[in-house]
Write an enzyme that holds these catalytic residues in place. Structure first.
Site, PDB file in Angstrom:
ATOM      1  N   ASN A 210      -5.433  -0.715  -2.601  1.00  0.00           N
ATOM      2  CA  ASN A 210      -5.483  -1.907  -1.742  1.00  0.00           C
ATOM      3  C   ASN A 210      -6.920  -2.379  -1.600  1.00  0.00           C
ATOM      4  O   ASN A 210      -7.830  -1.784  -2.173  1.00  0.00           O
ATOM      5  CB  ASN A 210      -4.848  -1.597  -0.382  1.00  0.00           C
ATOM      6  CG  ASN A 210      -5.566  -0.460   0.308  1.00  0.00           C
ATOM      7  OD1 ASN A 210      -6.727  -0.586   0.672  1.00  0.00           O
ATOM      8  ND2 ASN A 210      -4.894   0.679   0.459  1.00  0.00           N
ATOM      9  N   PRO A 305       2.652  11.389   3.070  1.00  0.00           N
ATOM     10  CA  PRO A 305       2.573  11.902   4.439  1.00  0.00           C
ATOM     11  C   PRO A 305       1.755  10.950   5.299  1.00  0.00           C
ATOM     12  O   PRO A 305       0.812  10.321   4.806  1.00  0.00           O
ATOM     13  CB  PRO A 305       1.831  13.240   4.271  1.00  0.00           C
ATOM     14  CG  PRO A 305       1.139  13.160   2.953  1.00  0.00           C
ATOM     15  CD  PRO A 305       1.961  12.236   2.098  1.00  0.00           C
TER      16      PRO A 305
END
Ligand code: CTP
Length: 409
Positions: A210, A305
């Site tokens: 990103n 996670p």
């Protein structure tokens, strides 16, 4: 009022037109309570006389490495041991280069090598010399070694140019030197910060990532160190140099980041999750580069996670701070994150607004906890990080106070 009382500042002066300000700097350092000794390079003496520096510092100036008289008095090793901080102002491009190479060819470079005290440089040079790749490469080396780079400022230059390269003003240098000694609001506490994006590999050459630059997280880590904390920064892939006074651990994927965090979380007092962690990763990573075939291709993704939530769920949990990047309903979404991840504080920023957020130098934050919210308007990420760290320190101390009172009751 900035205080340097009882501090011994070894002021190094190198050759540059800004050397005329070193006299003023020596006076200001003494005004703040410091004892000042001066070492000048040969180049510096072309711009300002040792007699001037002797008058303003109140001590004879040190000029030569191989001087029997000087060595009999306060020799180079003694001088290096004497200093609580070594401040080179101005630091010329040539001096930064010699320092980066670790040379010991004159008194000042030798003292810098021999000193265990913090070393700070205040660069001053023509703006083209400052932006030159050679100078910038030297600065990367020096920063990695923990040298504090103070400034330079931007503005009109003696040579008629305009740009970065002006030495910071004496009073600003005194303030920043004092900060090197600041015990700060987080003195002695262990702080962990995650920063940057993560990279989730698809094959050996492709991946999902990103637009996070890591700037906000790095600024938060630096601000925590400035406030006296012992800081560990767990960073995804960024183009930024390791921040000063911070232990930086570089990781690639969300799973790596998770593992690096949990390997070191035991003694952490404050955890601040600034990283833009990928929520999903490809279910399979192929060992070989994927070749194109049909018109469509699907990637199966699996959940990563949640590092922040996993830290907040620990039995002995640190004070846990999360970040929320939202395009809409900022406060409601952030509050929901506070509850669902069981956080102590959420710093929410608006993304999508022009000039703030991911790749920019500025940002604004709305910081939320269970008692209310604080709005920090658009400002540089460095300033914002300092304000956030102040707030975290206050909230943490207030929480500690509450639990003390509770345990007494
Ligand atoms: N975070 C984390 N581990 C993840 C995902 C996020 O530690 N796997 C942390 C980030 O560092 C940040 C906060 O959680 O502090 C952001 O929360 P998140 O739920 O990821 O926010 P969004 O991505 O905006 O979530 P959503 O898209 O569900 O709103």
């Amino acid at each position: 009022m900035v205080s340097l009382s009882n501090k011994r500042v070894l002021l190094g002066v190198t050759g540059g037109i800004a050397a005329y300000k070193s006299a003023e700097l020596a006076r200001r350092l003494r005004d703040a309570g410091a004892e000042v000794r001066v070492v000048m390079t040969r180049g510096a003496q072309e711009f300002i006389t040792p007699l001037t520096m002797q008058a303003v510092s109140g001590h004879p100036v040190h000029l030569h490495l191989l001087d029997a008289d000087a060595e009999a008095g306060m020799g180079h090793i003694k001088l290096a041991r004497w200093a609580d901080v070594v401040l080179i102002a101005p630091a010329s491009a040539n001096f930064l280069s010699r320092l980066a190479q670790g040379r010991a060819e004159d008194l000042l470079t030798t003292v810098c090598l021999a000193a265990a005290a913090p070393l700070a440089v205040a660069p001053a040079m023509n703006q083209q010399m400052w932006v030159n790749a050679a100078t910038q490469a030297n600065l990367v080396i020096l920063r990695r070694r923990g040298v504090h780079v103070l400034g330079p400022a931007e503005g009109d230059q003696a040579c008629g140019d305009f740009g970065p390269g002006r030495m910071l003003e004496p009073l600003e240098l005194v303030a920043q030197t004092a900060q090197l000694f600041a015990s700060g609001k987080l003195a002695g506490l262990n702080v962990m910060v995650t920063a940057g994006p993560t990279w989730e590999a698809i094959d050996p050459v492709r991946g999902i990532t990103n637009r996070s630059s890591g700037r906000m997280g790095y600024a938060v880590a630096e601000a925590a160190a400035e406030a006296g904390a012992i800081v560990t920064l767990i960073s995804g892939p960024t183009a930024l140099p390791d921040p000063q006074r911070v232990e930086t651990i570089r990781v690639i994927s969300a799973q790596d980041m998770h593992d690096a965090v949990h390997a070191r979380i035991d003694n952490i007092d404050i955890f601040i999750g600034v990283a833009a962690v990928a929520d999903y990763r490809p279910a399979y990573v192929t060992a070989e580069k994927i070749k194109k075939s049909g018109e469509h291709m699907s990637l199966e993704l699996v959940r990563n996670p949640d590092i922040l939530a996993s830290v907040a769920a620990l039995t002995r949990r640190p004070f846990t701070v999360g970040f929320a990047a939202e395009t809409n309903d900022l406060e409601a979404n952030a509050r929901q994150k506070l509850e669902s991840k069981r956080l102590d504080l959420v710093a929410a920023n608006r993304i999508g607004a022009p000039g703030i957020g991911f790749e920019s130098h500025d940002n604004s934050l709305l910081v939320i906890d269970r008692t209310g919210s604080t709005d920090f308007p658009t400002q540089s990420k460095a300033k914002l990080a300092r304000a956030l760290i102040q707030l975290i320190a206050e909230k943490l101390h207030a929480a500690k106070q509450r639990s003390k009172t509770k345990s007494r009751a």
